[in-house]
Design an enzyme around this catalytic site. Structure first.
Site, PDB file in Angstrom:
ATOM      1  N   GLU A 229     -28.164  20.601  45.482  1.00  0.00           N
ATOM      2  CA  GLU A 229     -27.523  19.683  46.424  1.00  0.00           C
ATOM      3  C   GLU A 229     -27.835  20.149  47.848  1.00  0.00           C
ATOM      4  O   GLU A 229     -27.878  21.339  48.124  1.00  0.00           O
ATOM      5  CB  GLU A 229     -26.006  19.695  46.180  1.00  0.00           C
ATOM      6  CG  GLU A 229     -25.203  18.871  47.176  1.00  0.00           C
ATOM      7  CD  GLU A 229     -23.713  19.170  47.117  1.00  0.00           C
ATOM      8  OE1 GLU A 229     -22.927  18.285  47.478  1.00  0.00           O
ATOM      9  OE2 GLU A 229     -23.338  20.296  46.705  1.00  0.00           O
ATOM     10  N   LYS A 288     -23.244  10.760  44.099  1.00  0.00           N
ATOM     11  CA  LYS A 288     -22.001  11.456  43.749  1.00  0.00           C
ATOM     12  C   LYS A 288     -20.835  10.484  43.633  1.00  0.00           C
ATOM     13  O   LYS A 288     -20.563   9.712  44.554  1.00  0.00           O
ATOM     14  CB  LYS A 288     -21.700  12.527  44.801  1.00  0.00           C
ATOM     15  CG  LYS A 288     -20.559  13.461  44.429  1.00  0.00           C
ATOM     16  CD  LYS A 288     -20.428  14.576  45.460  1.00  0.00           C
ATOM     17  CE  LYS A 288     -19.389  15.611  45.048  1.00  0.00           C
ATOM     18  NZ  LYS A 288     -19.285  16.709  46.034  1.00  0.00           N
ATOM     19  N   CYS A 345     -21.954  19.442  42.394  1.00  0.00           N
ATOM     20  CA  CYS A 345     -20.998  20.403  42.958  1.00  0.00           C
ATOM     21  C   CYS A 345     -19.646  20.338  42.247  1.00  0.00           C
ATOM     22  O   CYS A 345     -19.549  20.623  41.066  1.00  0.00           O
ATOM     23  CB  CYS A 345     -20.871  20.156  44.459  1.00  0.00           C
ATOM     24  SG  CYS A 345     -20.118  21.538  45.375  1.00  0.00           S
TER      25      CYS A 345
END
Length: 489
Positions: A229, A288, A345
């Site tokens: 990321e 995301k 994440c």
């Protein structure tokens, strides 16, 4: 044990105190990221309050006549209530925060294998059951029962849960071939440059790291290269110079590169993970789905600005994607596209996000993350524990790849194949199995958690009905003069 004779208020105080003692150090990285303690304290207090809620619930339920004297039922009830509270704080507020679940503590313990059967709810429940059994053993010993049959039975039951869990078989062999994966942890330059310069240097580090990787493995040695990321926060899809640099190293590798970037569509932005084919560019994108509140976007900005002007450090809110976390990656050696599950994440902590993409066909799990803001804290290793848990839960190999570490290659049984350091420039290579079968946890989906939530509601409602019945019986026994003395719990 601390709640054995507590009132509901005392249960909240005891549970909340335990919660603070756990979450303040566990979430210390939040202070590191923000640079002032307000956010860290607020988050820790909120999570501790959930543990306080467990204290209240347990005190209320433990007073029920149907639990008194039934130690096995008490242990089961405690497990149900604890997991229900874990699931509640994993959903609310703002989408929840499932950090510090008991399940994630078991990555080096036999109970981890239960993840393949019932996911985090089952593993957390098993931890509570073992703890409850050991607590009962302590009480029996304290009351003079060191050699009693009851003490022996309790200890045997605790050992049986642990040993039985460790005997659960796990599927680790390839079912759809193997994928030779290279992962590049490029590291970040020293702080101080402006954001644009810093972003270009980070992208440059990952280009250089990929060239180092190619020198080590030789031509034709890889099937795919993974970047983390934020490895290119300047979007190579729109920035010509950066796009050419990414494509050049992709051509040198001769394989797809998966990389994280930011997509700005004023007044908002998106966190994307893209598949870049050499000579072609981007062929697939995952956005995301669960941006971090107060870290990537600010809910109710006008309200929270009154509490702290620091919230405006998040100047452009991130918007959630709507597609499940699955990208198709063409693999020349296999002659087919390989579906890969992606969770960016913090998304590794959320059961649903990973489960739905694995069920949709993901054969490998990739967790791209950027831990540069958390300094030398344990945030990245906490994430690595969650990644290892997901490997066992779904029977998939997992790659956690970070800008600065800790990164890791993980086998489907949760074992670490490779691991990097923190704030280092390193590369990893491993031949990982591609798997297509679903674990029981994957097949059951939300059912284990839903059953536990339902059981918790039944326990709480049953406790209130039982308390009402006992009060009515007390009034009858005293001729309507009052409930009489409270029962000893």
């Amino acid at each position: 044990m601390a709640l054995r004779r507590a009132s509901p208020g005392g249960g909240f105080l005891t549970g909340g105190t335990f919660g603070l003692a756990f979450f303040l150090p566990h979430l210390w990285w939040a202070n590191e990221a923000v640079g002032q303690p307000g956010g860290w304290l607020a988050l820790s207090v909120l999570e501790a309050a959930a543990v306080g809620g467990f204290g209240v619930a347990w005190v209320v339920v433990s007073r029920s006549s149907y639990l008194r004297g039934r130690s096995a039922a008490q242990v089961a009830a405690a497990a149900v209530l604890w997991v229900a509270v874990e699931q509640l704080r994993s959903r609310v507020p703002f989408g929840g925060f499932p950090w510090g679940l008991l399940a994630f503590s078991q990555t080096d313990a036999p109970l981890l294998r239960l993840a393949s059967l019932g996911g985090a709810p089952l593993v957390s429940a098993a931890v509570v059951v073992v703890g409850g059994l050991l607590a009962n053993a302590v009480v029996l010993v304290r009351d003079g029962g060191v050699r009693s049959v009851a003490t022996g039975r309790v200890l045997v039951a605790a050992v049986a849960v642990v040993v039985g869990s460790g005997a659960i078989p796990l599927g680790v062999t390839p079912e759809a071939g193997t994928l030779t994966v290279g992962a590049v942890q490029g590291n970040v330059p020293a702080p101080g440059a402006d954001a644009s310069t810093q972003a270009r240097r980070v992208a440059g580090n990952h280009v250089s790291g990929t060239r180092d990787l190619l020198r080590d493995v030789g031509p034709g040695g890889l099937d795919v290269v993974l970047w983390p990321e934020s490895s290119s926060d300047i979007d190579p899809r729109t920035d010509r110079a950066l796009g050419e640099a990414v494509d050049a190293v992709a051509r040198a590798a001769g394989v797809p590169i998966l990389l994280g970037t930011q997509r700005f569509e004023p007044p908002v932005r998106y966190n994307d993970y893209v598949v870049w084919l050499p000579g072609v560019g981007v062929t697939d994108t995952y956005t995301k789905q669960h941006p971090v509140p107060f870290g990537e976007y600010v809910p109710y900005r006008s309200l929270f600005r009154r509490l702290s002007p620091d919230i405006d450090r998040v100047s452009t809110d991130m918007v959630a994607g709507t597609r499940i976390g699955l990208v198709e990656v063409p693999i020349s050696r296999l002659g087919r596209p390989v579906p890969i599950t992606v969770a960016i994440c913090f998304e590794v902590a959320y059961d649903r996000l990973i489960r739905e993409s694995v069920v949709a066909g993901g054969e490998l799990i990739v967790i791209p993350t950027n831990n540069a803001s958390f300094g030398l804290t344990q945030e990245s290793t906490q994430q690595l524990a969650m990644s290892r848990f997901r490997a066992v839960e779904h029977g998939r190999a997992v790659v956690q790849i970070s800008t600065v570490g800790v990164s890791g290659m993980i086998a489907p049984d949760g074992s670490l194949l490779e691991r990097t350091g923190l704030f280092t420039a390193e590369q990893m290579v491993a031949a990982l199995p591609l798997r297509t079968s679903l674990t029981l946890a994957g097949r059951l989906g939300r059912w284990p958690g839903a059953l536990i939530d339902s059981a918790a509601v039944v326990l709480l409602v049953g406790a209130q009905v039982d308390a009402l019945r006992r009060r009515q019986a007390g009034r009858v026994a005293t001729g309507g003069r009052g409930p009489g003395p409270s029962p000893v719990v």
